[in-house]
Design an enzyme around this catalytic site. Structure first.
Site, PDB file in Angstrom:
ATOM      1  N   ASP A   1     -10.889 -31.993  63.064  1.00 53.54           N
ATOM      2  CA  ASP A   1     -11.111 -32.023  61.622  1.00 53.54           C
ATOM      3  C   ASP A   1     -10.955 -33.470  61.150  1.00 53.54           C
ATOM      4  O   ASP A   1     -10.655 -34.354  61.936  1.00 53.54           O
ATOM      5  CB  ASP A   1     -10.152 -31.061  60.906  1.00 53.54           C
ATOM      6  CG  ASP A   1      -8.695 -31.482  61.048  1.00 53.54           C
ATOM      7  OD1 ASP A   1      -8.425 -32.553  61.631  1.00 53.54           O
ATOM      8  OD2 ASP A   1      -7.826 -30.732  60.576  1.00 53.54           O
TER       9      ASP A   1
ATOM     10  N   ASP B   1     -12.359 -21.406  62.742  1.00 54.99           N
ATOM     11  CA  ASP B   1     -11.068 -21.766  63.319  1.00 54.99           C
ATOM     12  C   ASP B   1     -10.015 -21.232  62.380  1.00 54.99           C
ATOM     13  O   ASP B   1     -10.267 -21.088  61.183  1.00 54.99           O
ATOM     14  CB  ASP B   1     -10.913 -23.290  63.419  1.00 54.99           C
ATOM     15  CG  ASP B   1     -10.503 -23.889  62.084  1.00 54.99           C
ATOM     16  OD1 ASP B   1      -9.292 -24.047  61.852  1.00 54.99           O
ATOM     17  OD2 ASP B   1     -11.385 -24.153  61.235  1.00 54.99           O
TER      18      ASP B   1
ATOM     19  N   CYS C   1      -6.002  -2.444  74.060  1.00 57.36           N
ATOM     20  CA  CYS C   1      -6.140  -3.845  74.464  1.00 57.36           C
ATOM     21  C   CYS C   1      -6.026  -3.987  75.982  1.00 57.36           C
ATOM     22  O   CYS C   1      -5.167  -3.368  76.609  1.00 57.36           O
ATOM     23  CB  CYS C   1      -5.060  -4.683  73.779  1.00 57.36           C
ATOM     24  SG  CYS C   1      -5.212  -6.447  74.115  1.00 57.36           S
TER      25      CYS C   1
ATOM     26  N   CYS D   1      -5.458  -6.911  77.488  1.00 53.45           N
ATOM     27  CA  CYS D   1      -4.811  -8.189  77.835  1.00 53.45           C
ATOM     28  C   CYS D   1      -3.611  -7.966  78.756  1.00 53.45           C
ATOM     29  O   CYS D   1      -3.068  -6.863  78.849  1.00 53.45           O
ATOM     30  CB  CYS D   1      -4.411  -8.969  76.581  1.00 53.45           C
ATOM     31  SG  CYS D   1      -2.767  -8.626  75.931  1.00 53.45           S
TER      32      CYS D   1
ATOM     33  N   CYS E   1      -0.399  -6.529  77.072  1.00 53.96           N
ATOM     34  CA  CYS E   1      -0.436  -5.093  76.769  1.00 53.96           C
ATOM     35  C   CYS E   1      -0.379  -4.246  78.042  1.00 53.96           C
ATOM     36  O   CYS E   1       0.088  -3.110  78.014  1.00 53.96           O
ATOM     37  CB  CYS E   1      -1.676  -4.756  75.950  1.00 53.96           C
ATOM     38  SG  CYS E   1      -1.548  -5.364  74.254  1.00 53.96           S
TER      39      CYS E   1
ATOM     40  N   HIS F   1      -1.435 -12.331  73.346  1.00 54.46           N
ATOM     41  CA  HIS F   1      -2.096 -11.116  72.860  1.00 54.46           C
ATOM     42  C   HIS F   1      -2.982 -11.390  71.645  1.00 54.46           C
ATOM     43  O   HIS F   1      -4.133 -10.949  71.600  1.00 54.46           O
ATOM     44  CB  HIS F   1      -1.084 -10.021  72.504  1.00 54.46           C
ATOM     45  CG  HIS F   1      -1.707  -8.933  71.695  1.00 54.46           C
ATOM     46  ND1 HIS F   1      -2.455  -7.920  72.254  1.00 54.46           N
ATOM     47  CD2 HIS F   1      -1.772  -8.754  70.342  1.00 54.46           C
ATOM     48  CE1 HIS F   1      -2.940  -7.158  71.298  1.00 54.46           C
ATOM     49  NE2 HIS F   1      -2.551  -7.640  70.126  1.00 54.46           N
TER      50      HIS F   1
HETATM   51 ZN   LIG Z   1      -2.995  -7.188  74.167  1.00 49.84          ZN
END
Ligand SMILES: [Zn+2]
Length: 378
Positions: free
Chosen positions: A94, A274, A312, A314, A317, A343
């Site tokens: 930025d 962003d 999820c 990930c 999780c 996460h």
């Molecule tokens: Zn997750």
């Protein structure tokens, strides 16, 4: 002058959403894209390798913070920000304008730029369009932003118009400085985006964009949004802005937003986002799920053996319970920030991937309808 390659591969029929690819010398970026925020040359609580594993194709870094510490000249001497932080993929910086207006103290705006005091030690500094571009070139960013004035919300019409006019004069100066100094520091190419301002006034937003187009940038951003205005006004400003921007160039909505904001603004034609929300909220124990957010410190999770989000995929999780994450948060353990951030970033990047898939399979409206029923607007 090398034009920035932006290939639009799919245009949604029912909305303004599109799929595209931005080509930089540090790699390609699939759009719509979410850029994790690496304020001080680090996305807090995740390593660069984890960012790669999470599928982040570009990160944002903050000119204001890196200028104050450790300094752009030091980073340039150490091979630029990519080398310094060991991140081989694209970086967007930025201009520093937003931070100067939001976190520095005793700022004084003149036609030449902004005098301000560092939030770190109170030392005096001056940021101008020329200086902001010099810093970003030294950092070696792939995508740079013009120096702009972010008008506070609420501001009346005359104040907002003054800020918009200054933003346009600074955009021209930013481009001149960029054209003069680019290409001497690095073997890779750099591109400068322009920023539209105009607060919540449609006529100012439109005029600002029309005059930015005369200056001509390879990509355009919407600035000064998500600064406290009602959501419907933000969406309206985004809508009229994307109607104005050229179809063939990337459109970037700065500093936005919630998962719902991403979806609402992608259907309004935004390509790039962003936001600190996934990372900052993670450190505060605010975790996103496909059924809305949860606040992990709450007592209801004390004996909850389930994952943050059953849907999820990930690694957090698949491995850890809400009860354990709640314990880490209350015990102030470093691992709390690490796991929560992993996460939340996974959630944001996966959401964007699902939206891209929905656009590609011509199923976006169904996806959006279901998303709206589950994700709050705030
Ligand atoms: Zn997750």
């Amino acid at each position: 002058m090398h034009p920035l390659q932006f290939h639009i591969t799919h245009q949604d029929n029912a909305t303004k959403a599109r799929l595209g690819t931005i080509v930089t010398d540090h790699g390609e970026i699939q759009t719509p894209v979410f850029m994790p925020v690496g304020t001080a040359g680090t996305v807090k609580a995740v390593t660069q390798q984890q960012l790669v594993d999470l599928g982040a194709e570009i990160i944002l870094s903050n000119t204001y913070h890196l200028y104050l510490r450790p300094g752009h000249q030091l980073i340039r001497e150490l091979g630029g920000l990519h080398s310094f932080m060991s991140w081989a993929r694209p970086i967007l910086t930025d201009s520093g304008g937003f931070q100067v207006f939001s976190i520095s103290s005793l700022r004084h705006i003149t036609e030449e730029g902004v005098a301000f005091r560092s939030h770190l030690d109170g030392s005096s500094h001056f940021l101008s369009p020329e200086k902001a571009i010099e810093i970003q070139i030294c950092l070696g960013a792939d995508l740079l932003m013009a120096f702009d004035e972010c008008t506070a919300y609420p501001s009346d019409f005359l104040i907002t118009r003054e800020g918009m006019e200054r933003t346009l004069r600074w955009a021209r100066k930013s481009k001149e400085a960029f054209e003069t100094h680019k290409g001497v520091s690095w073997p890779h190419r750099q591109w400068l985006f322009g920023i539209g301002q105009g607060g919540i006034y449609p006529e100012l937003r439109r005029e600002c964009i029309d005059r930015l187009l005369d200056i001509d940038f390879p990509g355009y951003a919407m600035g000064g949004l998500s600064v406290g205005e009602p959501k419907n006004l933000m969406y309206e400003m985004v809508d009229l802005s994307t109607d104005r921007f050229p179809v063939e160039k990337p459109r970037y909505l700065m500093g936005v937003g919630t998962p719902r904001d991403l979806v609402e603004c992608i259907v309004r034609g935004v390509d790039m986002f962003d936001c600190v929300m996934p990372t900052r909220n993670a450190r505060n124990g605010w975790l996103f799920t496909r059924e809305g957010h949860i606040v992990i410190k709450n007592a209801q999770y004390a004996k909850d053996a389930g994952p943050i989000d059953p849907q999820c995929q990930c690694s957090v999780c698949r491995r850890y319970s809400r009860a354990y994450l709640r314990h880490l948060f209350h015990a102030n353990e470093i691992l709390s920030a690490i796991l929560n951030t992993h996460h939340n970033l996974y959630f944001y990047l996966d959401t964007i991937q699902q939206i891209r898939d929905a656009i590609a399979s011509r199923n976006l409206l169904n996806y959006v309808t279901e998303f709206r029923s589950k994700q709050e607007i705030a």
